[in-house]
Design an enzyme around this catalytic site. Structure first.
Site, PDB file in Angstrom:
ATOM      1  N   ASP A 223      -4.738  -2.304  47.531  1.00 24.10           N
ATOM      2  CA  ASP A 223      -3.599  -1.703  46.829  1.00 24.10           C
ATOM      3  C   ASP A 223      -4.072  -1.050  45.527  1.00 24.10           C
ATOM      4  O   ASP A 223      -4.871  -1.629  44.782  1.00 24.10           O
ATOM      5  CB  ASP A 223      -2.595  -2.815  46.516  1.00 24.10           C
ATOM      6  CG  ASP A 223      -1.282  -2.286  45.973  1.00 24.10           C
ATOM      7  OD1 ASP A 223      -0.604  -1.553  46.702  1.00 24.10           O
ATOM      8  OD2 ASP A 223      -0.935  -2.602  44.813  1.00 24.10           O
ATOM      9  N   GLU A 272     -21.661  -9.470  54.605  1.00 25.78           N
ATOM     10  CA  GLU A 272     -22.234 -10.796  54.899  1.00 25.78           C
ATOM     11  C   GLU A 272     -21.569 -11.419  56.121  1.00 25.78           C
ATOM     12  O   GLU A 272     -22.088 -12.361  56.704  1.00 25.78           O
ATOM     13  CB  GLU A 272     -21.973 -11.749  53.727  1.00 25.78           C
ATOM     14  CG  GLU A 272     -22.869 -11.555  52.549  1.00 25.78           C
ATOM     15  CD  GLU A 272     -22.367 -12.415  51.387  1.00 25.78           C
ATOM     16  OE1 GLU A 272     -21.689 -13.440  51.630  1.00 25.78           O
ATOM     17  OE2 GLU A 272     -22.639 -12.031  50.246  1.00 25.78           O
TER      18      GLU A 272
HETATM   19  C1  NOJ Z   1       1.279   0.556  46.302  1.00 27.79           C
HETATM   20  C2  NOJ Z   1       2.144  -0.160  47.280  1.00 27.79           C
HETATM   21  O1  NOJ Z   1       2.027   0.458  48.526  1.00 27.79           O
HETATM   22  C3  NOJ Z   1       3.544  -0.113  46.724  1.00 27.79           C
HETATM   23  O2  NOJ Z   1       4.480  -0.577  47.644  1.00 27.79           O
HETATM   24  C4  NOJ Z   1       3.577  -0.916  45.455  1.00 27.79           C
HETATM   25  O3  NOJ Z   1       4.843  -0.792  44.863  1.00 27.79           O
HETATM   26  C5  NOJ Z   1       2.531  -0.429  44.465  1.00 27.79           C
HETATM   27  N1  NOJ Z   1       1.259  -0.179  45.088  1.00 27.79           N
HETATM   28  C6  NOJ Z   1       2.306  -1.439  43.375  1.00 27.79           C
HETATM   29  O4  NOJ Z   1       1.604  -2.536  43.890  1.00 27.79           O
END
Ligand code: NOJ
Length: 561
Positions: A223, A272
């Site tokens: 993310d 790994e």
């Molecule tokens: C990207 C994620 O896909 C989204 O849903 C989220 O709100 C933001 N990152 C923050 O984590």
């Protein structure tokens, strides 16, 4: 194409896996709260997913990616993690996660989990201690705390906006009750950003990776992979740039070169483990060349191709983005990836018909003609599945689900909706729970008569899995047929073998290898061409004669030539 999974699980270390399964994998995104609800609380859960895994095997995907299911107060639907090693009771238990991974492997499906390293929840133990232990405490150094500006520190430390609207800073109250320092949150105030210059943060995430790898996962979706490292001193942007969800380019806090050291260290850990464990970057970098930096040979394996997702339905634009994607990835030896929908953007059944279809993330969508929308979405999917590389599908697109554009404000849960004065935060419309069967909501999402966390439209009875199953004209059967052909036809594999062909205006035509041709009519009128060969699959009815074919508006055909 790659073989079925043999043995990726950590319980069977050393087992032989087919080489580079991920280079052409079709990976299906499960949004856990909206997939299947086993306990009737209106929110999907891990046992619910587990029960539906055979559906995904039959659909023909290679892997699933699960959005976060970790302990979380759900301020941003789980992208605010309070404990990275625990399953939120709303979704189940760690035993459920282990069982899900095992079942998936038994069915030949790999499992990718979401990792959220840019920020934690404000309920994470480190952040709670940082607040409680006060200014100057060691825990505060793991986040970005700063004194405010102005005579009494009443102004935020810099001019960064939060992607969810408002300033990216929130002021704290000191343990003695007086106003204190501010902390940084690029997203909601409940999502404080980690300070990745602190060695404890890097160490912690290395152990979190190992925790899930030891449990048997096959990879991670990272993310905000472009956000971890901020410019030294957190300098002002100096501009009044309005940031929208995730499309922010290079800045003091996005796509800094320093992030790549982190991914090099993660790659060493992934390597790994047996069975080719992978990581895919959610990196909204400004150019495909900058995205390619995330997938250099010693970094991550894949990166989402948001340039493609945001491209208009138009021949020249599509051809350009496909060429640029392949070229950028070729330079670093990584496979291209292709996506049309995910949990942050307007579903492509709706989006591709909107005038501003490039505006993908969180903006207010409008209703489109559902028949025309579905026709174009099906054509776009067959185009996507014919491209070289790996494809990401988002749950429900195989049913042709449209964006739900008329959710009342009081049911909306996207945190940006409530912060961004109405221009952003419309992500709930693509998160409405899946209709599985039956005439009445929740359509088998949960027990009959039970709730669902977002209301499902009445029209969804005819879009359910049960309603579409076995109907050759249905979108579900189109996806199944396309995925089966993709698996069976070597030309559609990972090979970088796309060749453009001459075509009349408005028709996109390319070949994969020498035996498979894809023709896409991107106009709103039929196009007649000499018949290229045997039609393998069409996204809608076509007019075929011995010598010619008339391809209707917004229709794709796969040909054996
Ligand atoms: C990207 C994620 O896909 C989204 O849903 C989220 O709100 C933001 N990152 C923050 O984590």
């Amino acid at each position: 194409m790659t073989d079925q999974l043999t043995a990726p699980s950590a319980e069977r270390p050393g087992a032989a896996a087919p080489p580079s399964w991920w280079r052409d994998a079709v990976i299906y995104q499960i949004y856990p709260r909206s997939f299947a609800d086993s306990d009737g609380d209106g929110i999907g859960d891990l046992p619910g997913i587990r029960g539906r895994l055979p559906y995904l095997r039959d659909l023909g995907v290679n892997a699933v990616w699960l959005s976060p299911f970790y302990a979380s107060p759900q301020a941003d639907a789980g992208y605010d993690v309070a404990d990275y090693r625990t399953v939120d009771p709303m979704f189940g238990t760690l035993a459920d996660a282990r069982g899900l991974i095992g079942d998936a492997h038994d069915l030949g499906l790999r499992v990718i989990v979401d990792l959220v390293p840019n920020h934690s929840s404000d309920q994470h133990e480190w952040f709670r201690r940082a607040l409680a232990e006060g200014p100057g405490s060691p825990m505060r150094a793991r986040y970005h705390f700063r004194p405010g500006r102005g005579a009494g520190g009443e102004l935020p430390p810099n001019d960064w906006p939060s992607i969810f609207g408002g300033p990216a800073w929130t002021r704290t109250t000191d343990p003695d009750g007086t106003p204190g320092d501010w902390y940084l949150h690029l997203f909601a105030p409940q999502q404080p950003d980690f300070n990745w210059d602190h060695p404890a943060v890097a160490d912690e995430f290395r152990t979190i990776l190992r925790f899930w790898l030891d449990l048997g996962v096959d990879g991670f979706r990272i993310d905000v992979a472009h956000g971890l490292v901020k410019a030294q001193g957190l300098p002002d942007l100096g501009a009044t740039t309005e940031w929208h969800l995730l499309d922010v380019g290079v800045s003091p806090c996005f796509d800094r070169d320093g992030v790549h050291d982190i991914y090099r260290s993660w790659r060493r850990i992934l390597d790994e483990y047996p069975g080719e464990r992978i990581a895919v970057a959610e990196a909204w970098a400004p150019t495909l060349d900058r995205v390619a930096n995330y997938v250099r040979p010693d970094e991550l394996h894949q990166a989402f191709n948001f340039s493609y997702l945001g491209t208009a339905w138009e021949v020249a634009a599509q051809r350009r983005v496909i060429d640029e994607s392949l070229e950028a990835m070729r330079r670093v030896g990584a496979p291209a990836t292709w996506t049309l929908s995910n949990h942050d953007v307007v579903r492509h059944t709706t989006r591709l018909l909107q005038a501003d279809e490039g505006d993908v993330a969180g903006r207010k969508p409008a209703e489109v003609d559902p028949v025309a929308g579905l026709r174009r979405a099906r054509a776009a999917t067959l185009l996507l599945l014919a491209l070289p590389g790996s494809a990401y599908l988002y749950q429900g697109e195989e049913l042709g689900l449209p964006e739900v554009v008329d959710l009342p404000p009081e049911v909306r849960q996207d945190p940006a909706f409530h912060r961004a004065t109405g221009q952003d935060g419309y992500r709930d419309g693509c998160r409405v729970p899946i209709p599985w069967s039956g005439e009445q909501a929740p359509y088998g999402f949960g027990p009959a008569g039970g709730p669902s966390w977002l209301p499902q439209p009445e029209s969804w009875a005819r879009l359910s899995v049960a309603a579409q199953q076995g109907d050759p004209a249905s979108t579900l059967e189109l996806y199944r047929a396309a995925l089966a052909l993709r698996r069976a036809d070597a030309a559609l594999g990972a090979a970088d073998n796309l060749r453009w062909c001459e075509a009349p205006e408005g028709l996109l035509v390319f070949e994969r290898g020498s035996a498979l041709r894809c023709t896409v009519n991107m106009t709103d009128r039929p196009i007649r061409i000499p018949r290229p060969g045997e039609a393998l699959l069409t996204s809608g009815p076509v007019g075929l004669s011995e010598a010619e074919v008339e391809i209707p508006a917004d229709t794709t055909v796969w040909w054996s030539v």
